[in-house]
Every structure is written in structure tokens, then in C-alpha cells.
Design a protein around this motif. Sequence first.
Motif, PDB file in Angstrom:
ATOM      1  N   VAL A   1      12.487 -10.197  12.438  1.00 23.84           N
ATOM      2  CA  VAL A   1      12.469  -8.776  13.158  1.00 23.84           C
ATOM      3  C   VAL A   1      11.314  -9.082  14.134  1.00 23.84           C
ATOM      4  CG1 VAL A   1      11.588  -6.518  13.041  1.00 23.84           C
ATOM      5  CG2 VAL A   1      13.163  -7.275  11.634  1.00 23.84           C
ATOM      6  N   ARG A   2      11.115  -8.657  15.457  1.00 27.22           N
ATOM      7  CA  ARG A   2      10.363  -8.808  16.233  1.00 27.22           C
ATOM      8  C   ARG A   2      10.026  -7.562  16.939  1.00 27.22           C
ATOM      9  NH1 ARG A   2       9.179 -13.938  18.209  1.00 27.22           N
ATOM     10  NH2 ARG A   2       8.775 -12.989  20.278  1.00 27.22           N
ATOM     11  N   ASP A   3      10.886  -6.506  17.043  1.00 30.62           N
ATOM     12  CA  ASP A   3      10.323  -5.225  17.406  1.00 30.62           C
ATOM     13  C   ASP A   3      10.244  -4.183  16.237  1.00 30.62           C
ATOM     14  OD1 ASP A   3      10.996  -6.053  19.865  1.00 30.62           O
ATOM     15  OD2 ASP A   3      12.995  -5.294  19.966  1.00 30.62           O
TER      16      ASP A   3
ATOM     17  N   ALA B   1       0.737  -1.173  -0.115  1.00 34.51           N
ATOM     18  CA  ALA B   1      -0.033   0.074   0.211  1.00 34.51           C
ATOM     19  C   ALA B   1       0.845   1.337  -0.076  1.00 34.51           C
ATOM     20  CB  ALA B   1      -0.758   0.103   1.422  1.00 34.51           C
ATOM     21  N   GLY B   2       2.241   1.160  -0.005  1.00 29.51           N
ATOM     22  CA  GLY B   2       3.089   2.190  -0.094  1.00 29.51           C
ATOM     23  C   GLY B   2       3.685   2.605   1.154  1.00 29.51           C
ATOM     24  N   GLY B   3       3.546   1.945   2.313  1.00 32.46           N
ATOM     25  CA  GLY B   3       4.071   2.532   3.490  1.00 32.46           C
ATOM     26  C   GLY B   3       5.441   2.076   3.803  1.00 32.46           C
ATOM     27  N   ALA B   4       5.963   2.408   4.985  1.00 33.63           N
ATOM     28  CA  ALA B   4       7.415   2.102   5.302  1.00 33.63           C
ATOM     29  C   ALA B   4       7.154   1.286   6.586  1.00 33.63           C
ATOM     30  CB  ALA B   4       8.016   3.574   5.704  1.00 33.63           C
ATOM     31  N   VAL B   5       8.418   0.480   6.634  1.00 34.87           N
ATOM     32  CA  VAL B   5       8.517  -0.592   7.706  1.00 34.87           C
ATOM     33  C   VAL B   5      10.079  -0.831   8.244  1.00 34.87           C
ATOM     34  CG1 VAL B   5       7.874  -2.896   8.517  1.00 34.87           C
ATOM     35  CG2 VAL B   5       6.344  -1.744   6.770  1.00 34.87           C
ATOM     36  N   LYS B   6      10.326  -0.645   9.399  1.00 31.52           N
ATOM     37  CA  LYS B   6      11.814  -1.187   9.931  1.00 31.52           C
ATOM     38  C   LYS B   6      11.384  -1.715  11.039  1.00 31.52           C
ATOM     39  CE  LYS B   6      14.686   2.492   7.944  1.00 31.52           C
ATOM     40  NZ  LYS B   6      15.639   3.735   8.139  1.00 31.52           N
ATOM     41  N   SER B   7      12.565  -2.122  11.314  1.00 26.73           N
ATOM     42  CA  SER B   7      12.779  -2.613  13.040  1.00 26.73           C
ATOM     43  C   SER B   7      12.961  -1.328  14.068  1.00 26.73           C
ATOM     44  CB  SER B   7      13.937  -3.491  13.410  1.00 26.73           C
ATOM     45  OG  SER B   7      15.105  -2.799  13.486  1.00 26.73           O
ATOM     46  N   LEU B   8      12.392  -1.511  15.085  1.00 27.09           N
ATOM     47  CA  LEU B   8      12.303  -0.282  16.315  1.00 27.09           C
ATOM     48  C   LEU B   8      13.895   0.248  16.223  1.00 27.09           C
ATOM     49  CD1 LEU B   8       9.709  -0.867  18.700  1.00 27.09           C
ATOM     50  CD2 LEU B   8      10.060   1.275  17.487  1.00 27.09           C
ATOM     51  N   HIS B   9      14.716  -0.744  15.857  1.00 26.66           N
ATOM     52  CA  HIS B   9      16.208  -0.361  16.161  1.00 26.66           C
ATOM     53  C   HIS B   9      16.750   0.408  14.800  1.00 26.66           C
ATOM     54  CE1 HIS B   9      15.543  -2.729  19.651  1.00 26.66           C
ATOM     55  NE2 HIS B   9      15.168  -3.703  18.883  1.00 26.66           N
ATOM     56  N   GLY B  10      15.878   0.549  13.931  1.00 26.19           N
ATOM     57  CA  GLY B  10      16.328   1.354  12.590  1.00 26.19           C
ATOM     58  C   GLY B  10      16.919   0.495  11.707  1.00 26.19           C
TER      59      GLY B  10
END
Length: 303
Positions: free
Chosen positions: A275-277, A259-268
Motif C-alpha cells: 500500500v502506498r496511499d 497502540a490500538g489505532g486503525a489503518v487502511k489504504s486511502l481506497h478503503g
Amino acid sequence: MRIVSNYTLELQVAVRAALAAGQHFSKAVGGEKQVSAKSSPADLVTEYDPECESMIRQVIHQAFPDHSILGEETTAPGSAASKKAAQEVYQEEHLWIVDPIDGTTNFVYQLPLSVVSIAYAENGEVKAGVIYDPYRHEVFASATGFDAVKMSSQEAADWIEGTAAEQTETTLPGQTLHVLSRDGVRGSVLATGFPPRAASRELATASALKLAHRVKSLRALGAAALHLAYVAAGRLDGFWEYDLNLWDLAAGVFLIKQAGGAVKSLHGEPYGLLVRDIVTAGTPGLLEEMIESVTAKPDGSGE
């Protein structure tokens, strides 16, 4: 070797399985249930969780008898066990990742906020994902080669049976999903969750307090996959949570990307299946500000 460029069959199987499981447990939301705890008193399970996973496995194996399946209810409870199970299979050539009821506590307490989450991955990369909310009859779905869409359960059923009104080989019925375009935390509506494990719950609480005075509103619906679907659908600006399992994340993260969004781990770090965070947002700008805010120390520095 794959001849066609899309994953229509895999997506149809995922939708079929999700519809069956969701319709099964949603009919029982107001009834008596056998409830027990798994890894902690906050980590609940009912007889419907394994029943729904069994239904999903049956649908998948009818179509793909040689594919591997990672499911919540056939994995030992606890964070360590789920990490080990994911590590062992995440690079399988054909892997289905299944959460038959995401939001079991909501289900137990008769809150209509539980969904089915199913993803299909090849060699560590998700190719199709479905999240089904049986209470609102909403199917959030996508596959490589398709846009992410929201279908009604009837539209989804017609599509898998080949009777949809606007059936084509390259488009899905329903409404195309688009993430929101907000670029910063101020004025945003964000969501988070509070994991059953104590240490992760403390992190989640602390991070929510860091953001509470800056956002328009915070939401905690008790189902990570539902939060992810709502980010993909433009109903939330962003979402973050600690210590989630692969089956909580795989389908929803895929939908957000589609859908055009952004995703990362909470650690960047870039998102991967281990990935869990997690942090997700409609824009990279909001995502980076969320990471900075959530990981800031009391003196204002990062983690």
C-alpha cells in the motif's frame, strides 16, 4: 522454527541501529552538507543518507547475516523503482525495511524534524518497528508480544545493554503508547504530507483543502514516519498521504496498530506492505470519515 513468542532480539537490533544512525546525522544538522536531487528537485539526498543506511545495515548483518534488507538509499530513485523493489522482496522470510533519514529536506534546511525508521517483517507481516527522533531523544518502539512504547534514548540504550531499571522479558521500559479516541473529523488535529512527485502533490493539496474547514488544525511536518509515530503516541488524531514508500510506512503503521489505532489504504482496502496511499487514525470512525472526505468529488460523491 521460533521457540519464544516475542521478538526481543530483532527489536534490540532495530533500536541499536536506529540510535547509531540518528545520533550520526543529528550532530550534522547545522553543518555543511553535500546536497543533490534524486527523482525530482523536491526529492533531496545528502552524504549522510547512505552513510546512515550503511551503519544500519552493518548492525543488522552482524546479528542476522542471512536476512534481506530493503533500504531507501540502495533502491533506485523514483516511484516506479521503489514499487518494483518492494514487490520483489515484501514476502521474504526475513526482511528489514529501512529509512535512514526520513525527512531529508528538513535535515538539509536545519529543521529538527527527521527520524530513523526501521521495521522487521516475516513473510509479509511486520513483527517489530522502531522510529527514532534523535533531536528529542525519543524512541517509539514495539514488537509482537510487547506494547508500543516511547522510551528516551538513554532508556533504549540501557534496555539493549540489559541494564534498564525495570528490565523484564515481557515488558519494555518507557511509557505505553495509546492512540486518541476522537471519532470524527470535526475538532480533530490531522496531518498530511506533500510528496515530491507532482501528480501526488496535487492530490495531497486537493485533499487537504477538502478537510481544512472541518478540522481543528492541519499539520505537515515533512516526515511521514514522524507523523505515524505521533498518531501512535496520541499527539495527532490521524494522518493521510499519497504515494509513500514501504520504508516510510512499515514501522509507523505497525506502531499505530500496536497502540490500538486503525489503518487502511486511502481506497478503503486493508493495509498491506505494498500500500502506498495511506490513512491512519485513532479510531475506525475517524478513519472512515477521513477516507470519505478525502476521496469525495466536488459534487459530494465518492471517487
